[in-house]
Scaffold this motif. Structure first.
Motif, short mmCIF file in Angstrom:
data_model
loop_
_atom_site.label_atom_id
_atom_site.label_comp_id
_atom_site.label_asym_id
_atom_site.label_seq_id
_atom_site.Cartn_x
_atom_site.Cartn_y
_atom_site.Cartn_z
N GLN A 64 0.85 -1.19 0.00
CA GLN A 64 0.00 0.00 0.00
C GLN A 64 0.89 1.24 0.00
OE1 GLN A 64 -2.30 0.51 3.51
NE2 GLN A 64 -3.43 2.24 2.75
N GLN A 65 0.72 2.08 -1.03
CA GLN A 65 1.50 3.30 -1.12
C GLN A 65 0.80 4.35 -0.29
OE1 GLN A 65 1.89 4.82 -5.06
NE2 GLN A 65 3.43 6.32 -4.54
N GLN A 66 1.36 4.69 0.85
CA GLN A 66 0.67 5.58 1.78
C GLN A 66 1.00 7.03 1.54
OE1 GLN A 66 0.62 4.45 5.88
NE2 GLN A 66 0.90 2.30 5.40
N VAL A 67 2.09 7.31 0.86
CA VAL A 67 2.44 8.68 0.52
C VAL A 67 2.67 8.74 -0.99
CG1 VAL A 67 4.09 10.56 0.83
CG2 VAL A 67 3.47 9.10 2.78
N ARG A 68 1.85 9.53 -1.65
CA ARG A 68 1.96 9.67 -3.10
C ARG A 68 2.65 10.98 -3.44
NH1 ARG A 68 -1.21 5.76 -5.47
NH2 ARG A 68 -2.76 4.84 -4.09
N GLN A 69 3.55 10.94 -4.39
CA GLN A 69 4.34 12.12 -4.73
C GLN A 69 4.31 12.35 -6.23
OE1 GLN A 69 8.29 12.08 -3.05
NE2 GLN A 69 8.89 14.00 -4.03
N SER A 70 4.17 13.60 -6.60
CA SER A 70 4.20 13.94 -8.03
C SER A 70 4.77 15.35 -8.22
CB SER A 70 2.77 13.88 -8.61
OG SER A 70 1.94 14.86 -8.01
N PRO A 71 5.30 15.66 -9.40
CA PRO A 71 5.58 14.73 -10.48
C PRO A 71 6.82 13.90 -10.16
CG PRO A 71 6.44 16.87 -11.04
CD PRO A 71 5.77 17.03 -9.71
N GLN A 72 7.11 12.91 -10.96
CA GLN A 72 8.33 12.13 -10.74
C GLN A 72 9.55 12.87 -11.23
OE1 GLN A 72 8.39 7.96 -11.50
NE2 GLN A 72 6.22 7.67 -11.04
N SER A 73 9.36 13.76 -12.20
CA SER A 73 10.47 14.60 -12.63
C SER A 73 9.92 15.97 -13.00
CB SER A 73 11.23 13.98 -13.81
OG SER A 73 10.40 13.90 -14.94
N LEU A 74 10.79 16.96 -12.84
CA LEU A 74 10.37 18.35 -13.04
C LEU A 74 11.56 19.16 -13.51
CD1 LEU A 74 8.20 20.59 -12.57
CD2 LEU A 74 9.07 20.77 -10.23
N THR A 75 11.38 19.89 -14.58
CA THR A 75 12.42 20.78 -15.08
C THR A 75 11.91 22.21 -15.05
OG1 THR A 75 13.33 19.07 -16.53
CG2 THR A 75 13.92 21.34 -17.02
N VAL A 76 12.68 23.08 -14.44
CA VAL A 76 12.32 24.50 -14.38
C VAL A 76 13.53 25.33 -14.78
CG1 VAL A 76 10.57 24.18 -12.58
CG2 VAL A 76 12.93 24.72 -11.93
#
Lengths: 114, 112
Positions: free
Chosen positions: B1-13
């Motif tokens: 069970q994934q209890q902590v979801r994070q997004s995005p997996q990659s980010l370019t700024v």
């Protein structure tokens, strides 16, 4: 800042053999942890250890796993016997206390079981 | 069970922009939410953390926004610098604080 040292950084081992991962936690810390990260996945809690005893372990901490810190030396994670699915990066961590204290991590040991 | 979801997996700024990283959780007993960053070849290191008594925590260019009702929290990196390029992990723990539950991580690249 405080450092957690992990030895070795990489380890390749034949399936079925025993492996010991070593961790030198921050000197005045009392709580010790192991986390496992499979490539492309999140770091997952394995076990924590305090005052010579396992406090809590996750379902990932199989019967083949054991931890100890004999006489204040290295905090070790032993896997016996190893399986292919044990291939991962294992992070050791330590903290002075629980309940929101900063947890310091090592650089990890990359274990490859072949 | 994934209890902590994070997004995005990659980010370019681009340098100077604000990078926004998002996390959500399911376990209502969580009450400590740290963000860690990890540079290549280095250990994950604590960047900033928040408890639900606050809905915002700032430390220099880094700000956590916390929404307890929606069980979401985010990290904003203002005026992003190339030196901020790293992988950022959100995490959560309960009041006992015996273990951290991590998100999958966001690889941030800041282009000059």
């Amino acid at each position: 800042g405080p450092k957690v040292l992990q030895i070795p950084s990489h380890q390749i081992i034949d399936m079925g053999q025993m492996v010991t991962l070593n961790c030198d936690p921050v000197s005045n810390h009392l709580y010790f942890y192991w986390y496992k990260q499979i490539l492309g996945q999140q770091m997952e809690f394995l076990v924590n250890f305090y005052n010579g005893k396992v406090m809590e372990k996750s379902k990932l901490f199989k019967d083949q796993f054991s931890v100890e810190r004999p006489d204040g030396s290295y905090f070790t994670l032993k896997i016996q016997p190893t399986a292919l699915e044990d291939s991962a990066v294992y992070f050791c961590a330590s903290s002075p206390r629980t309940g929101g204290a900063e947890v310091f991590f090592g650089k990890g040991t990359r274990l490859t079981v072949v | 069970q994934q209890q902590v979801r994070q997004s995005p997996q990659s980010l370019t700024v681009w340098e100077g922009e604000t990078a926004i990283l998002n996390c959500s959780y399911e376990d209502s007993t969580f009450d400590y939410f740290p963000w860690y960053h990890q540079f290549p070849g280095e250990s994950p290191a604590l960047l900033i953390a928040i408890r639900p008594v606050s809905n915002k925590k700032e430390d220099g260019r880094f700000t956590i926004f916390f929404n307890k009702r929606e069980k979401k929290f985010s990290l904003h990196i203002a005026d992003s610098q190339p030196g901020d390029s790293a992988t950022y992990f959100c995490a959560a723990s309960d009041s006992a604080g015996n273990k951290l539950t991590f998100g999958i991580g966001t690889r941030v690249l800041v282009r000059p």
